[in-house]
Motif scaffolding. Structure first.
Motif, PDB file in Angstrom:
ATOM      1  N   LEU A  21      -6.175  -3.335  -0.329  1.00  0.00           N
ATOM      2  CA  LEU A  21      -6.963  -2.938   0.839  1.00  0.00           C
ATOM      3  C   LEU A  21      -7.675  -4.136   1.464  1.00  0.00           C
ATOM      4  O   LEU A  21      -7.804  -4.225   2.683  1.00  0.00           O
ATOM      5  CB  LEU A  21      -7.983  -1.868   0.440  1.00  0.00           C
ATOM      6  CG  LEU A  21      -7.397  -0.509   0.038  1.00  0.00           C
ATOM      7  CD1 LEU A  21      -8.505   0.432  -0.420  1.00  0.00           C
ATOM      8  CD2 LEU A  21      -6.622   0.117   1.201  1.00  0.00           C
ATOM      9  N   SER A  22      -8.119  -5.071   0.623  1.00  0.00           N
ATOM     10  CA  SER A  22      -8.782  -6.277   1.141  1.00  0.00           C
ATOM     11  C   SER A  22      -7.836  -7.070   2.030  1.00  0.00           C
ATOM     12  O   SER A  22      -8.223  -7.548   3.110  1.00  0.00           O
ATOM     13  CB  SER A  22      -9.264  -7.162  -0.017  1.00  0.00           C
ATOM     14  OG  SER A  22     -10.259  -6.504  -0.768  1.00  0.00           O
ATOM     15  N   LEU A  77       0.829  -1.203   0.000  1.00  0.00           N
ATOM     16  CA  LEU A  77       0.000   0.000   0.000  1.00  0.00           C
ATOM     17  C   LEU A  77       0.866   1.257   0.000  1.00  0.00           C
ATOM     18  O   LEU A  77       0.596   2.212  -0.739  1.00  0.00           O
ATOM     19  CB  LEU A  77      -0.928  -0.004   1.219  1.00  0.00           C
ATOM     20  CG  LEU A  77      -1.853   1.199   1.375  1.00  0.00           C
ATOM     21  CD1 LEU A  77      -2.806   1.306   0.183  1.00  0.00           C
ATOM     22  CD2 LEU A  77      -2.639   1.102   2.685  1.00  0.00           C
ATOM     23  N   GLY A 113      -3.337   1.622  11.615  1.00  0.00           N
ATOM     24  CA  GLY A 113      -4.018   0.363  11.327  1.00  0.00           C
ATOM     25  C   GLY A 113      -4.022  -0.583  12.507  1.00  0.00           C
ATOM     26  O   GLY A 113      -5.055  -1.174  12.844  1.00  0.00           O
ATOM     27  N   MET A 124      -5.879  -1.749  -6.306  1.00  0.00           N
ATOM     28  CA  MET A 124      -5.960  -1.191  -4.952  1.00  0.00           C
ATOM     29  C   MET A 124      -6.952  -1.955  -4.072  1.00  0.00           C
ATOM     30  O   MET A 124      -6.695  -2.150  -2.881  1.00  0.00           O
ATOM     31  CB  MET A 124      -6.355   0.285  -5.031  1.00  0.00           C
ATOM     32  CG  MET A 124      -6.438   0.969  -3.667  1.00  0.00           C
ATOM     33  SD  MET A 124      -4.869   1.017  -2.779  1.00  0.00           S
ATOM     34  CE  MET A 124      -4.043   2.341  -3.647  1.00  0.00           C
ATOM     35  N   PHE A 125      -8.074  -2.396  -4.648  1.00  0.00           N
ATOM     36  CA  PHE A 125      -9.077  -3.047  -3.807  1.00  0.00           C
ATOM     37  C   PHE A 125      -8.562  -4.379  -3.247  1.00  0.00           C
ATOM     38  O   PHE A 125      -8.940  -4.785  -2.142  1.00  0.00           O
ATOM     39  CB  PHE A 125     -10.397  -3.241  -4.574  1.00  0.00           C
ATOM     40  CG  PHE A 125     -10.430  -4.423  -5.504  1.00  0.00           C
ATOM     41  CD1 PHE A 125     -10.879  -5.670  -5.066  1.00  0.00           C
ATOM     42  CD2 PHE A 125     -10.021  -4.295  -6.819  1.00  0.00           C
ATOM     43  CE1 PHE A 125     -10.918  -6.754  -5.919  1.00  0.00           C
ATOM     44  CE2 PHE A 125     -10.047  -5.377  -7.688  1.00  0.00           C
ATOM     45  CZ  PHE A 125     -10.493  -6.616  -7.226  1.00  0.00           C
ATOM     46  N   VAL A 175      -5.208  -5.902   3.676  1.00  0.00           N
ATOM     47  CA  VAL A 175      -4.961  -5.138   4.904  1.00  0.00           C
ATOM     48  C   VAL A 175      -6.136  -5.273   5.868  1.00  0.00           C
ATOM     49  O   VAL A 175      -5.952  -5.503   7.080  1.00  0.00           O
ATOM     50  CB  VAL A 175      -4.706  -3.653   4.576  1.00  0.00           C
ATOM     51  CG1 VAL A 175      -4.653  -2.822   5.850  1.00  0.00           C
ATOM     52  CG2 VAL A 175      -3.408  -3.488   3.796  1.00  0.00           C
ATOM     53  N   ILE A 176      -7.359  -5.152   5.357  1.00  0.00           N
ATOM     54  CA  ILE A 176      -8.552  -5.250   6.209  1.00  0.00           C
ATOM     55  C   ILE A 176      -8.692  -6.649   6.802  1.00  0.00           C
ATOM     56  O   ILE A 176      -8.972  -6.809   8.006  1.00  0.00           O
ATOM     57  CB  ILE A 176      -9.811  -4.868   5.403  1.00  0.00           C
ATOM     58  CG1 ILE A 176      -9.771  -3.381   5.037  1.00  0.00           C
ATOM     59  CG2 ILE A 176     -11.082  -5.180   6.194  1.00  0.00           C
ATOM     60  CD1 ILE A 176     -10.844  -2.951   4.049  1.00  0.00           C
TER      61      ILE A 176
END
Length: 335
Positions: A189-190, A29, A48, A185-186, A192-193
């Motif tokens: 981010l997925s 990221l 985070g 990017m998604f 990381v989440i």
């Protein structure tokens, strides 16, 4: 007992897996956003990993009535900077020393000192204001102080964003897209989440297991609430930083802890100042003082030769051991 020990093991495994996913995802990221190592470690990684545990005092104050919610909330707010300063920082230094003894890495801790000094200066100022300057009798001044701390964190983020630091290198591969050198990017981010969710589940599973085992062996709940639970809730920062140090990514490791200290001394503290009595005395005040002294020691030693840096980081463990002794002694004296 076997089931509770099993929870401990499962919790640790979840946190370890989540930390590997998180460090990999946050590096990708940071590279994708074209931000520096210092910003990636001190802001992206720190916020985070700090956000999940920040919910603990908020939930405690809102859903627990009376002194119980106040005590849990204030304890959680103060416990985070203390554990980061006296346990997470030393673990970085100890990991470097172990790696050096095993001939896996250099004794030099190659963290960017400019970013570290900025982080610690913001932390020392904000936390000192929270502990010693806030006038308990004036609620309006406390609100102003809380707003000041929130603004201070925004200033810190901008200072970190525009500060000098090395650029992030591209990671070898994203675990969620191992064959794609430029994952969307998604997907980043997925990952990381998902890693953050696993961290929360793992940390809570670990806390539940430790609590059950401690009660079974007759450990006083006070010791658990003051020491064991905060260690577990700060587990993500500790594991993330150890992972990065072991890979030689010292700036990310140090920034993760130092940045989390800035976050924990401004955002949760501002909530505590406004929505709790914030009457910091006794062992709670001692934990705050130890956190400040330990951080100041690291800041001072950051101006010395880098080959002594790891030793300076490790010294903070003495404050943690001293606090454990004080808590145990205070607990024994009540019986």
């Amino acid at each position: 007992m076997i089931f509770d020990i099993g929870l401990l093991i499962v919790g640790i495994i979840l946190v370890l897996v989540a930390s590997e996913l998180f460090t990999n995802g946050i590096e990708t990221l940071g590279h994708r956003l074209n931000v520096s190592k210092n910003f990636t470690g001190s802001v992206l990684a720190a916020v985070g990993t700090a956000l999940p545990e920040t919910l603990i005092p908020i939930i405690a104050v809102i859903f627990f009535s009376g002194n119980k919610g106040q005590d849990i909330g204030v304890g959680a707010i103060l416990g985070a900077p203390f554990m980061l300063s006296t346990l997470a920082f030393p673990l970085i230094g100890i990991t470097v020393l172990i790696g050096y003894l095993l001939k896996k890495r250099s004794i030099v801790l190659n963290a960017e000192t400019t970013g570290l000094r900025r982080d610690l200066t913001f932390f020392l100022f904000a936390y000192s204001v929270a502990l010693f300057v806030v006038p308990f009798e004036s609620h309006s001044v406390r609100i102003i102080t809380a707003l000041f701390l929130l603004i201070l964190y925004v200033v810190y983020v901008f200072q970190t964003l525009k500060g000098e630091s090395e650029d992030m290198e591209a990671t070898e591969h994203l675990f969620f897209a191992p064959k794609n050198p430029h994952p969307p990017m998604f997907i980043i981010l997925s990952q990381v989440i998902v890693s953050l969710v696993l961290m929360v589940v793992g940390a809570h599973t670990f806390v539940h297991g430790v609590e059950s085992v401690s009660l079974l062996i007759g450990l006083d709940p006070l010791i658990f609430s003051l020491l064991i639970a905060p260690i577990a809730t700060e587990l993500p920062e500790k594991i993330n930083s150890i992972t990065w140090v072991w890979k030689g990514k010292d700036t990310l490791a140090v920034g993760n802890v130092a940045g989390a200290m800035v976050f924990q001394s401004t955002i949760p503290v501002s909530f505590g100042i406004v929505f709790t009595d914030w009457n910091i005395t006794g062992l709670a005040l001692v934990s705050g003082i130890f956190a400040i002294v330990s951080a100041f020691l690291v800041l001072t030693l950051s101006y010395i030769d880098r080959k002594y840096f790891a030793y300076g980081f490790s010294l903070g463990i003495l404050f943690f051991i001293g606090y454990v002794f004080l808590v145990l002694n205070d607990n024994i004296s009540k019986f």
